[in-house]
Design an enzyme around this catalytic site. Structure first.
Site, PDB file in Angstrom:
ATOM      1  N   LYS A   1       0.837  -1.212   0.000  1.00 51.87           N
ATOM      2  CA  LYS A   1       0.000   0.000   0.000  1.00 51.87           C
ATOM      3  C   LYS A   1       0.863   1.251   0.000  1.00 51.87           C
ATOM      4  O   LYS A   1       2.057   1.221   0.358  1.00 51.87           O
ATOM      5  CB  LYS A   1      -0.913   0.009   1.224  1.00 51.87           C
ATOM      6  CG  LYS A   1      -0.198  -0.060   2.594  1.00 51.87           C
ATOM      7  CD  LYS A   1       0.333   1.238   3.144  1.00 51.87           C
ATOM      8  CE  LYS A   1       1.213   1.077   4.360  1.00 51.87           C
ATOM      9  NZ  LYS A   1       1.903   2.286   4.753  1.00 51.87           N
TER      10      LYS A   1
ATOM     11  N   PRO B   1       9.246  -3.683  -1.198  1.00 50.37           N
ATOM     12  CA  PRO B   1      10.517  -3.439  -0.503  1.00 50.37           C
ATOM     13  C   PRO B   1      10.390  -3.614   1.014  1.00 50.37           C
ATOM     14  O   PRO B   1       9.390  -3.180   1.594  1.00 50.37           O
ATOM     15  CB  PRO B   1      10.842  -1.985  -0.834  1.00 50.37           C
ATOM     16  CG  PRO B   1      10.032  -1.654  -2.035  1.00 50.37           C
ATOM     17  CD  PRO B   1       8.830  -2.557  -2.034  1.00 50.37           C
ATOM     18  N   VAL B   2      11.393  -4.244   1.635  1.00 49.27           N
ATOM     19  CA  VAL B   2      11.360  -4.517   3.081  1.00 49.27           C
ATOM     20  C   VAL B   2      11.651  -3.227   3.852  1.00 49.27           C
ATOM     21  O   VAL B   2      12.567  -2.471   3.494  1.00 49.27           O
ATOM     22  CB  VAL B   2      12.396  -5.613   3.439  1.00 49.27           C
ATOM     23  CG1 VAL B   2      12.463  -5.819   4.948  1.00 49.27           C
ATOM     24  CG2 VAL B   2      12.033  -6.918   2.742  1.00 49.27           C
TER      25      VAL B   2
ATOM     26  N   GLY C   1       8.030   1.257   4.260  1.00 50.59           N
ATOM     27  CA  GLY C   1       6.847   2.081   4.505  1.00 50.59           C
ATOM     28  C   GLY C   1       5.706   1.732   3.571  1.00 50.59           C
ATOM     29  O   GLY C   1       4.766   2.500   3.390  1.00 50.59           O
ATOM     30  N   MET C   2       5.771   0.535   2.968  1.00 51.83           N
ATOM     31  CA  MET C   2       4.715   0.115   2.047  1.00 51.83           C
ATOM     32  C   MET C   2       3.950  -1.106   2.533  1.00 51.83           C
ATOM     33  O   MET C   2       3.239  -1.760   1.763  1.00 51.83           O
ATOM     34  CB  MET C   2       5.319  -0.191   0.689  1.00 51.83           C
ATOM     35  CG  MET C   2       5.798   1.049  -0.027  1.00 51.83           C
ATOM     36  SD  MET C   2       6.207   0.612  -1.687  1.00 51.83           S
ATOM     37  CE  MET C   2       4.688  -0.126  -2.227  1.00 51.83           C
TER      38      MET C   2
ATOM     39  N   GLY D   1       5.435  -6.496   5.083  1.00 46.61           N
ATOM     40  CA  GLY D   1       5.240  -7.525   6.111  1.00 46.61           C
ATOM     41  C   GLY D   1       3.754  -7.660   6.429  1.00 46.61           C
ATOM     42  O   GLY D   1       3.248  -8.766   6.643  1.00 46.61           O
TER      43      GLY D   1
ATOM     44  N   ASP E   1      -1.591  -1.938   9.588  1.00 45.70           N
ATOM     45  CA  ASP E   1      -1.792  -1.988   8.134  1.00 45.70           C
ATOM     46  C   ASP E   1      -2.364  -3.315   7.649  1.00 45.70           C
ATOM     47  O   ASP E   1      -2.697  -3.431   6.466  1.00 45.70           O
ATOM     48  CB  ASP E   1      -0.445  -1.790   7.412  1.00 45.70           C
ATOM     49  CG  ASP E   1       0.072  -0.370   7.511  1.00 45.70           C
ATOM     50  OD1 ASP E   1      -0.736   0.544   7.737  1.00 45.70           O
ATOM     51  OD2 ASP E   1       1.289  -0.191   7.345  1.00 45.70           O
TER      52      ASP E   1
HETATM   53  C1  CDM Z   1       3.069   4.071   9.010  1.00 43.13           C
HETATM   54  C2  CDM Z   1       1.922   3.163   8.605  1.00 43.13           C
HETATM   55  O1  CDM Z   1       2.390   2.157   7.735  1.00 43.13           O
HETATM   56  C3  CDM Z   1       0.897   3.974   7.850  1.00 43.13           C
HETATM   57  O2  CDM Z   1      -0.054   3.148   7.226  1.00 43.13           O
HETATM   58  C4  CDM Z   1       1.267   2.527   9.791  1.00 43.13           C
HETATM   59  O3  CDM Z   1       0.812   3.521  10.679  1.00 43.13           O
HETATM   60  C5  CDM Z   1       2.172   1.530  10.493  1.00 43.13           C
HETATM   61  O4  CDM Z   1       1.599   0.266  10.286  1.00 43.13           O
HETATM   62  P1  CDM Z   1       2.262  -1.103  10.796  1.00 43.13           P
HETATM   63  O5  CDM Z   1       3.664  -1.197  10.351  1.00 43.13           O
HETATM   64  O6  CDM Z   1       1.286  -2.198  10.451  1.00 43.13           O
HETATM   65  O7  CDM Z   1       2.262  -0.814  12.311  1.00 43.13           O
HETATM   66  P2  CDM Z   1       2.340  -1.772  13.549  1.00 43.13           P
HETATM   67  O8  CDM Z   1       3.100  -3.006  13.234  1.00 43.13           O
HETATM   68  O9  CDM Z   1       0.961  -1.864  14.113  1.00 43.13           O
HETATM   69  O10 CDM Z   1       3.202  -0.844  14.489  1.00 43.13           O
HETATM   70  C6  CDM Z   1       4.579  -0.686  14.417  1.00 43.13           C
HETATM   71  C7  CDM Z   1       4.948   0.450  15.343  1.00 43.13           C
HETATM   72  O11 CDM Z   1       4.604   1.702  14.725  1.00 43.13           O
HETATM   73  C8  CDM Z   1       4.103   2.610  15.676  1.00 43.13           C
HETATM   74  N1  CDM Z   1       2.722   2.980  15.314  1.00 43.13           N
HETATM   75  C9  CDM Z   1       2.031   2.310  14.369  1.00 43.13           C
HETATM   76  C10 CDM Z   1       0.754   2.692  14.010  1.00 43.13           C
HETATM   77  C11 CDM Z   1       0.187   3.804  14.687  1.00 43.13           C
HETATM   78  N2  CDM Z   1      -1.042   4.225  14.390  1.00 43.13           N
HETATM   79  N3  CDM Z   1       0.890   4.459  15.643  1.00 43.13           N
HETATM   80  C12 CDM Z   1       2.155   4.066  15.959  1.00 43.13           C
HETATM   81  O12 CDM Z   1       2.785   4.669  16.814  1.00 43.13           O
HETATM   82  C13 CDM Z   1       4.191   1.926  17.024  1.00 43.13           C
HETATM   83  O13 CDM Z   1       5.417   2.300  17.584  1.00 43.13           O
HETATM   84  C14 CDM Z   1       4.195   0.463  16.657  1.00 43.13           C
HETATM   85  O14 CDM Z   1       4.856  -0.319  17.609  1.00 43.13           O
HETATM   86  N1  ATP Z   2       7.180 -11.127   6.294  1.00 49.89           N
HETATM   87  C1  ATP Z   2       7.982 -10.085   6.556  1.00 49.89           C
HETATM   88  N2  ATP Z   2       8.460  -9.350   5.541  1.00 49.89           N
HETATM   89  C2  ATP Z   2       9.261  -8.286   5.804  1.00 49.89           C
HETATM   90  N3  ATP Z   2       9.672  -7.928   7.018  1.00 49.89           N
HETATM   91  C3  ATP Z   2       9.216  -8.605   8.047  1.00 49.89           C
HETATM   92  C4  ATP Z   2       8.358  -9.719   7.860  1.00 49.89           C
HETATM   93  N4  ATP Z   2       8.060 -10.199   9.062  1.00 49.89           N
HETATM   94  C5  ATP Z   2       8.703  -9.435   9.965  1.00 49.89           C
HETATM   95  N5  ATP Z   2       9.418  -8.474   9.369  1.00 49.89           N
HETATM   96  C6  ATP Z   2      10.221  -7.435  10.060  1.00 49.89           C
HETATM   97  O1  ATP Z   2       9.478  -6.218  10.011  1.00 49.89           O
HETATM   98  C7  ATP Z   2      10.294  -5.109   9.620  1.00 49.89           C
HETATM   99  C8  ATP Z   2       9.443  -4.145   8.777  1.00 49.89           C
HETATM  100  O2  ATP Z   2       9.081  -4.803   7.622  1.00 49.89           O
HETATM  101  P1  ATP Z   2       8.042  -4.280   6.533  1.00 49.89           P
HETATM  102  O3  ATP Z   2       8.624  -4.611   5.200  1.00 49.89           O
HETATM  103  O4  ATP Z   2       6.674  -4.759   6.821  1.00 49.89           O
HETATM  104  O5  ATP Z   2       8.109  -2.724   6.785  1.00 49.89           O
HETATM  105  P2  ATP Z   2       7.219  -1.556   6.272  1.00 49.89           P
HETATM  106  O6  ATP Z   2       6.766  -1.837   4.868  1.00 49.89           O
HETATM  107  O7  ATP Z   2       7.972  -0.293   6.505  1.00 49.89           O
HETATM  108  O8  ATP Z   2       5.960  -1.612   7.230  1.00 49.89           O
HETATM  109  P3  ATP Z   2       4.774  -0.562   7.378  1.00 49.89           P
HETATM  110  O9  ATP Z   2       4.632   0.252   6.143  1.00 49.89           O
HETATM  111  O10 ATP Z   2       3.578  -1.490   7.597  1.00 49.89           O
HETATM  112  O11 ATP Z   2       5.146   0.241   8.574  1.00 49.89           O
HETATM  113  C9  ATP Z   2      11.456  -5.728   8.842  1.00 49.89           C
HETATM  114  O12 ATP Z   2      12.614  -4.977   9.023  1.00 49.89           O
HETATM  115  C10 ATP Z   2      11.574  -7.131   9.432  1.00 49.89           C
HETATM  116  O13 ATP Z   2      12.528  -7.162  10.475  1.00 49.89           O
END
Ligand code: CDM
Ligand code: ATP
Length: 322
Positions: free
Chosen positions: A22, A117-118, A121-122, A125, A159
């Protein structure tokens, strides 16, 4: 690695599910609550970068996870933990536990292939968790609808419910309270991943610090939905959308990753209608007028930076069985 290499029965029942990554077209963030989570008002768009998860029945009752041998990952998976910390693993364990299923007869191996991408921010996971949830629900014949799975998904991450539903939606609360938005397809974007990730909690904490120190104004306790973005989505007007987009996490992401501002300038220079940090970053999103402009913009950015730029579109459907 094949199922035989893992010691699994090659004839074991399996279910493959695809789920989308997303972007947030708007992300407004309030001050943190007692649990550390921030109230948000966001507009999600599911985009055409998808994760694929295959759930393969295990006879020994274990839950395991690993990279896929049958679908190819297009991103570096070095930082992905292939154990119980993996979000796909957590989704399977959560479903089994919440429904009180007998662990002995509900073992599963999860094969994950990544395009998102890991730590970009998309929600990559999160998409793995969404895909694993649906794949296990079908494998274990739990009979849940997608809406029910989206509700079950909330404790797995803010998310995750959105990746189950896909399309476009407003997200409130932590981002998990969803209202679908009728968007006219398609929005054409170019995504520019960075070579390093950003930690989502650190980006939120940096926003709090910048606000505390007076560098940024405080956000309201209940952030309001960006109505202009919703109008632009319904009107299918890329320029209106580009103008209306906002992201409260952009400044903290750029403070943590200053190189992002050069790439933002470069994208605008190459004709993007607007550039913005995607979610908590560091992936950048650029809005293009149409598909041809997105393809041109992506190759221009690649040529000037040497970094891969990905033309994508949205909205796309949520988690579904392949
Ligand atoms: C930045 C976004 O990706 C925007 O869609 C989301 O707000 C984050 O989504 P996400 O990675 O699924 O978040 P979670 O795995 O629930 O939370 C990871 C960490 O992000 C912070 N977090 C997340 C969501 C939120 N509304 N407030 C927060 O402060 C918290 O420190 C939490 O421990
Ligand atoms: N299936 C998975 N794929 C990627 N990372 C994972 C997974 N499970 C756990 N992780 C951990 O979660 C961290 C964040 O991964 P992810 O790729 O979901 O980040 P993100 O896209 O920035 O998340 P969001 O946008 O939901 O905040 C990684 O650095 C990794 O250590």
């Amino acid at each position: 690695m094949t199922t035989e290499d893992l010691g699994l029965d090659p004839t074991a029942r399996h279910v493959t599910v695809s789920a989308p990554g997303k972007v947030n077209l708007s992300l407004r963030v309030g001050p943190p609550g007692a649990d550390g989570y921030h109230p948000v008002a966001t507009v999600y768009l599911a985009v055409s970068l998808r994760e694929t998860v295959t759930a393969i029945a295990r006879a020994d009752g274990r839950i395991t996870v690993g990279p896929s041998g049958r679908h190819i990952s297009l991103v570096d998976t070095e930082d992905v933990p292939w154990d119980e910390r993996n979000l796909a693993h957590r989704a399977a364990a959560h479903l089994r536990h919440t429904l009180g299923l007998d662990p002995d007869s509900h073992g599963v191996h999860l094969e994950v292939a990544k395009q998102v991408p890991v730590a970009g921010g998309m929600g990559g996971g999160s998409a793995d968790a969404a895909a694993a949830l649906l794949a296990c629900s079908v494998l274990w014949e739990t009979g849940h609808t997608r809406a029910e799975l989206a509700e079950l998904a909330a404790p797995l991450g803010a998310d995750v419910p959105f990746s189950v539903l896909g399309g476009a939606a407003v997200g409130l609360g932590t981002g998990a309270e969803l209202t679908p938005v009728a968007a006219r397809t398609p929005v054409h974007l170019v995504l520019v991943p960075a070579d390093a990730g950003l930690s989502t909690p650190v980006v939120f904490q940096t926003l709090d610090e910048l606000r505390r120190e007076g560098h940024l104004t405080d956000g309201p306790t209940r952030p309001e939905v960006n109505e202009a973005v919703l109008r632009a989505l319904t009107a299918a007007d890329p320029l209106e959308l580009a103008t209306a987009m906002d992201n409260d996490l952009q400044t903290p992401a750029v403070v943590l990753f200053p190189e992002l501002s050069d790439v933002l300038d470069l994208g605008l220079d190459e004709g993007a209608l607007r550039g913005m940090v995607s979610g908590s970053g560091p992936t950048l999103l650029f809005v293009a007028q149409d598909e041809a402009s997105a393809l041109r913009l992506a190759s221009a950015i690649e040529e000037r930076t040497g970094v891969r730029a990905l033309p994508v579109h949205g909205p796309v459907p949520g988690a579904h069985v392949l």
